[in-house]
Design a protein around this motif. Structure first.
Motif, mmCIF file in Angstrom:
data_model
loop_
_atom_site.group_PDB
_atom_site.id
_atom_site.type_symbol
_atom_site.label_atom_id
_atom_site.label_comp_id
_atom_site.label_asym_id
_atom_site.label_seq_id
_atom_site.Cartn_x
_atom_site.Cartn_y
_atom_site.Cartn_z
ATOM 1 N N ILE A 83 28.807 -7.438 13.868
ATOM 2 C CA ILE A 83 27.758 -6.848 14.704
ATOM 3 C C ILE A 83 26.767 -6.202 13.749
ATOM 4 N N GLU A 84 25.500 -6.642 13.819
ATOM 5 C CA GLU A 84 24.489 -6.193 12.859
ATOM 6 C C GLU A 84 23.220 -5.730 13.568
ATOM 7 N N GLN A 85 22.279 -5.249 12.778
ATOM 8 C CA GLN A 85 20.966 -4.790 13.241
ATOM 9 C C GLN A 85 21.089 -3.784 14.388
ATOM 10 N N GLY A 86 21.973 -2.816 14.196
ATOM 11 C CA GLY A 86 22.142 -1.771 15.203
ATOM 12 C C GLY A 86 22.688 -2.269 16.519
ATOM 13 N N PHE A 108 27.810 -19.295 14.209
ATOM 14 C CA PHE A 108 26.910 -19.021 15.320
ATOM 15 C C PHE A 108 26.356 -17.606 15.228
ATOM 16 N N VAL A 109 25.180 -17.417 15.838
ATOM 17 C CA VAL A 109 24.541 -16.107 15.878
ATOM 18 C C VAL A 109 23.884 -15.943 17.249
ATOM 19 N N PHE A 110 24.067 -14.768 17.854
ATOM 20 C CA PHE A 110 23.315 -14.364 19.038
ATOM 21 C C PHE A 110 22.450 -13.185 18.624
ATOM 22 N N ARG A 111 21.219 -13.133 19.151
ATOM 23 C CA ARG A 111 20.346 -11.998 18.850
ATOM 24 C C ARG A 111 19.298 -11.830 19.944
ATOM 25 N N LEU A 112 18.643 -10.667 19.898
ATOM 26 C CA LEU A 112 17.473 -10.410 20.726
ATOM 27 C C LEU A 112 16.269 -10.467 19.812
ATOM 28 N N HIS A 113 15.307 -11.328 20.140
ATOM 29 C CA HIS A 113 14.108 -11.471 19.309
ATOM 30 C C HIS A 113 12.905 -11.671 20.228
ATOM 31 N N GLU A 114 11.920 -10.808 20.093
ATOM 32 C CA GLU A 114 10.692 -10.865 20.892
ATOM 33 C C GLU A 114 10.997 -10.972 22.381
ATOM 34 N N GLN A 115 11.899 -10.129 22.848
ATOM 35 C CA GLN A 115 12.299 -10.003 24.248
ATOM 36 C C GLN A 115 12.925 -11.283 24.813
ATOM 37 N N ARG A 116 13.575 -12.041 23.934
ATOM 38 C CA ARG A 116 14.304 -13.242 24.348
ATOM 39 C C ARG A 116 15.678 -13.227 23.702
ATOM 40 N N ILE A 143 10.416 -16.212 33.437
ATOM 41 C CA ILE A 143 11.266 -15.630 34.482
ATOM 42 C C ILE A 143 11.321 -14.120 34.329
ATOM 43 N N GLY A 144 11.493 -13.643 33.101
ATOM 44 C CA GLY A 144 11.571 -12.205 32.864
ATOM 45 C C GLY A 144 11.707 -11.920 31.382
ATOM 46 N N THR A 145 11.612 -10.658 31.042
ATOM 47 C CA THR A 145 11.754 -10.246 29.651
ATOM 48 C C THR A 145 13.050 -9.455 29.491
ATOM 49 N N VAL A 146 13.681 -9.663 28.366
ATOM 50 C CA VAL A 146 14.902 -8.933 28.051
ATOM 51 C C VAL A 146 14.494 -7.726 27.213
ATOM 52 N N GLU A 147 14.667 -6.553 27.777
ATOM 53 C CA GLU A 147 14.235 -5.330 27.106
ATOM 54 C C GLU A 147 15.234 -4.894 26.038
ATOM 55 N N SER A 148 16.518 -5.123 26.292
ATOM 56 C CA SER A 148 17.510 -4.766 25.272
ATOM 57 C C SER A 148 18.746 -5.638 25.422
ATOM 58 N N LEU A 149 19.355 -5.927 24.279
ATOM 59 C CA LEU A 149 20.629 -6.638 24.199
ATOM 60 C C LEU A 149 21.420 -5.909 23.130
ATOM 61 N N THR A 150 22.580 -5.388 23.504
ATOM 62 C CA THR A 150 23.374 -4.613 22.564
ATOM 63 C C THR A 150 24.815 -5.082 22.579
ATOM 64 N N GLY A 157 38.363 -3.063 18.608
ATOM 65 C CA GLY A 157 38.041 -4.365 18.017
ATOM 66 C C GLY A 157 38.676 -5.528 18.746
ATOM 67 N N ALA A 158 39.393 -5.270 19.834
ATOM 68 C CA ALA A 158 40.015 -6.351 20.612
ATOM 69 C C ALA A 158 39.050 -6.943 21.628
ATOM 70 N N ALA A 159 37.881 -6.310 21.808
ATOM 71 C CA ALA A 159 36.885 -6.792 22.770
ATOM 72 C C ALA A 159 35.492 -6.473 22.246
ATOM 73 N N ILE A 160 34.530 -7.189 22.781
ATOM 74 C CA ILE A 160 33.122 -6.966 22.456
ATOM 75 C C ILE A 160 32.407 -6.606 23.754
ATOM 76 N N GLY A 161 31.686 -5.483 23.728
ATOM 77 C CA GLY A 161 30.868 -5.094 24.869
ATOM 78 C C GLY A 161 29.481 -5.678 24.715
ATOM 79 N N ILE A 162 28.938 -6.181 25.810
ATOM 80 C CA ILE A 162 27.581 -6.734 25.816
ATOM 81 C C ILE A 162 26.802 -6.014 26.905
ATOM 82 N N ALA A 163 25.717 -5.364 26.527
ATOM 83 C CA ALA A 163 24.851 -4.668 27.483
ATOM 84 C C ALA A 163 23.472 -5.310 27.443
ATOM 85 N N VAL A 164 22.948 -5.640 28.628
ATOM 86 C CA VAL A 164 21.640 -6.286 28.735
ATOM 87 C C VAL A 164 20.796 -5.534 29.757
#
Length: 194
Positions: A83-86, A108-116, A143-150, A157-164
């Protein structure tokens, strides 16, 4: 002599005024219903977009750390999940379960970039959050903009939380959506980061 029966000009004007008021009330109701339907459609589209992105992330994260090889776990080249970039970027890897030859890219990599929300598939050399090319958009800006993805580490460490948090706007109207989910990691990768 018979007297003619009909409407006077005053009666005709009163009737037209009452009819016009009824027509205005019905058209106002119709405009309100159409506006509500448009708002609900925007909210449903935004929800479907975020749900599809989260479903793909959850499916992929459950594979993170899988290794089809033999030997000690310390030799597993796919064991790290970062988990990187804050918390705005997540890198993970897994082996091909079918043992295809030659194996495809498994990094693989998931990220938030330019509200996508974006996903990148690469080899080990291009496995970075700041890579310039090769990203696929999982969310659509029309459709919409993603303001935050964390991404966050949960359950030790047994799970990953995803907040959108996302929004869809039309004029001054704005629909907002906030979702938090937790994905249990099946293959116990080593999670590094917040």
């Amino acid at each position: 002599m018979r007297r003619e029966r009909g409407l006077t000009l005053l009666e005709l004007l009163i009737g037209m005024t009452i009819g016009l008021l009824l027509l205005l009330a019905v058209s106002g109701l119709l405009v309100g219903l159409l506006g509500e339907q448009s708002r609900e459609r925007r909210q449903a589209q935004l929800g479907a977009m975020i749900d599809a992105s989260l479903s793909l992330m959850a499916m992929e994260l459950r594979r993170a750390g899988f290794w089809n090889g033999a030997g000690p776990e310390s030799d597993n080249p796919y064991r790290g999940l970062y988990i990187e970039q804050g918390g705005r970027c997540l890198r993970y890897a897994y082996d091909d379960p079918a043992g295809k030859s030659p194996p495809g890219p498994r990094y693989f990599v998931f990220r938030l970039h330019e509200q996508r929300i974006q996903r990148r598939v690469s080899d080990a050399a291009g496995w970075r959050c700041d890579a310039a090319a090769g990203w696929d958009d999982l969310s659509k800006s029309d459709i919409g903009t993603v303001e935050s993805l964390t991404f966050s580490r949960e359950a030790g460490g047994a799970a990953i939380g995803i907040a959108v948090r996302a929004s869809a706007s039309r004029g001054q109207e704005q629909e907002r959506l906030s979702i938090h989910t937790s994905v249990t990691l099946r293959n116990r990768p080593q999670v590094a980061g917040p």
